[in-house]
Write an enzyme that holds these catalytic residues in place. Structure first.
Site, short mmCIF file in Angstrom:
data_model
loop_
_atom_site.label_atom_id
_atom_site.label_comp_id
_atom_site.label_asym_id
_atom_site.label_seq_id
_atom_site.Cartn_x
_atom_site.Cartn_y
_atom_site.Cartn_z
N HIS A 58 48.39 44.86 34.75
CA HIS A 58 47.53 45.16 35.90
C HIS A 58 46.04 44.96 35.60
O HIS A 58 45.24 44.95 36.54
CB HIS A 58 47.73 46.60 36.38
CG HIS A 58 49.06 46.87 36.99
ND1 HIS A 58 49.60 46.08 37.99
CD2 HIS A 58 49.99 47.84 36.74
CE1 HIS A 58 50.79 46.56 38.33
NE2 HIS A 58 51.05 47.62 37.58
N ASP B 175 58.63 43.46 35.81
CA ASP B 175 58.23 44.83 36.10
C ASP B 175 58.33 45.06 37.60
O ASP B 175 58.14 44.14 38.40
CB ASP B 175 56.78 45.04 35.63
CG ASP B 175 56.33 46.48 35.67
OD1 ASP B 175 56.30 47.12 34.61
OD2 ASP B 175 56.00 46.96 36.78
N HIS C 97 56.35 46.54 39.52
CA HIS C 97 55.05 46.37 40.15
C HIS C 97 54.53 44.96 39.92
O HIS C 97 54.71 44.41 38.83
CB HIS C 97 54.04 47.38 39.59
CG HIS C 97 54.48 48.81 39.74
ND1 HIS C 97 55.13 49.49 38.73
CD2 HIS C 97 54.37 49.67 40.78
CE1 HIS C 97 55.40 50.73 39.15
NE2 HIS C 97 54.95 50.85 40.39
#
Length: 306
Positions: A122, A159, A161
């Site tokens: 991220h 993942d 996300h």
């Protein structure tokens, strides 16, 4: 050929506030899942600044160093924290990923797994977010391309996300194919199929809440055919295990066996390209599911290199 495990005890030194899902106990669960496997174990080194600077500006690295508290934890994003021992494991995650790239490209192993925390996918160019400080896999991809002179690298992210940071860091990089499967809608809100990269080299696979591993396998089958056509010389995986049905942060319905099946498909596609696999730990926040899923993932890496 063997599988190399890169890890370091500092992964247990990065503290987060009580109740935070990205907790110290995650490292223990991962290492428990790897217990007894025939891995070549190496210490993840601290990344040199030059490696971090492949993707992040020097000012950002300086800001993070200045933000490290002398005690307690410091909040640097809505859900991202630094503790006195927090920067070292993040730098070792980057260093371990880069060392893994070096090792597999040198023929020292057929695959590698980097078991460090905090995760990295991220972190954007100059923004820490989503528990992440540095774009670990993007930096590893850039090392493979710019230091080792590869022409093509694939970065695959399963993942739950979306890997918005990896996408941001590789958006203009035509030598890197980036594929991400993720629940949508879900944090961080990016990852629509319409997001295709500056050179059409980004492929997003949004999955609806409640969907299971069978749908994911079907989506990934097409993505892996595209990867084989791209013919990468190295495959780097963002291995998050929070698509598991027991994970508290999302609503996908994957089981342990789904991670094994997807890993097997990735390894088979990589073998078709003659490419080694470097896998880096990302999310996974139910400790029991994380332990089992990591073991399933790495067991397949071992089987694929026999």
């Amino acid at each position: 050929m063997s599988v190399i495990l890169y890890s370091h005890d500092s992964a247990a030194a990065h503290a987060t506030p009580a109740g935070h899902p990205e907790q110290v106990a995650r490292h223990g669960a991962v290492m428990a899942g790897l217990e007894g496997l025939a891995l070549e174990r190496r210490a993840a080194p601290v990344a040199e600044d030059a490696e971090v600077l492949r993707c992040h500006p020097a000012a950002y690295l300086q800001e993070l160093r200045a933000a490290v508290p002398s005690d307690g934890v410091r909040q640097i994003d809505a859900d991202t924290y630094l503790s006195p021992g927090g920067l070292e494991p993040a730098l070792r995650a980057v260093g371990g990923a880069c060392a893994a790239v070096d090792a597999v490209l040198a023929g020292e192993a057929g695959a590698a797994f980097v078991a460090m925390r905090p995760p990295g996918h991220h972190a954007e160019t100059a923004t820490a977010m989503g528990f992440c400080l540095f774009g670990t896999v993007a930096i590893a991809a850039k090392r493979a391309l710019d230091h080792h002179g590869l022409d093509r690298v694939a970065v695959l992210d399963f993942d739950v996300h979306h890997g918005n940071g990896t996408q941001d860091l590789l958006w203009d990089e035509g030598r890197a194919l980036f594929v991400s499967s993720h629940q949508m809608p879900l944090y961080p809100g990016t990852g629509a199929a319409s997001e295709t990269g500056a050179q059409g080299q980004v492929l997003n696979l949004p999955l609806p809440p409640g969907s299971d591993g069978a749908l994911a396998q079907a989506e990934w089958a097409g993505a892996l055919r595209r990867m084989v056509a791209f013919a990468p010389q190295l495959v780097i995986v963002s291995a998050g295990f929070d698509a598991h049905r027991d994970d508290p942060l999302a609503q996908l319905d994957w089981e342990d066996a789904d991670f094994a099946a997807l890993t097997r498909a990735i390894c088979a596609a990589a073998a078709d390209c003659g490419a080694a696999v470097v896998s880096c730990l990302e999310g996974g926040y139910d400790l029991a599911a994380l332990e089992r899923s990591v073991r399933a993932h790495v067991t397949v890496l071992l089987e694929a290199t026999e």
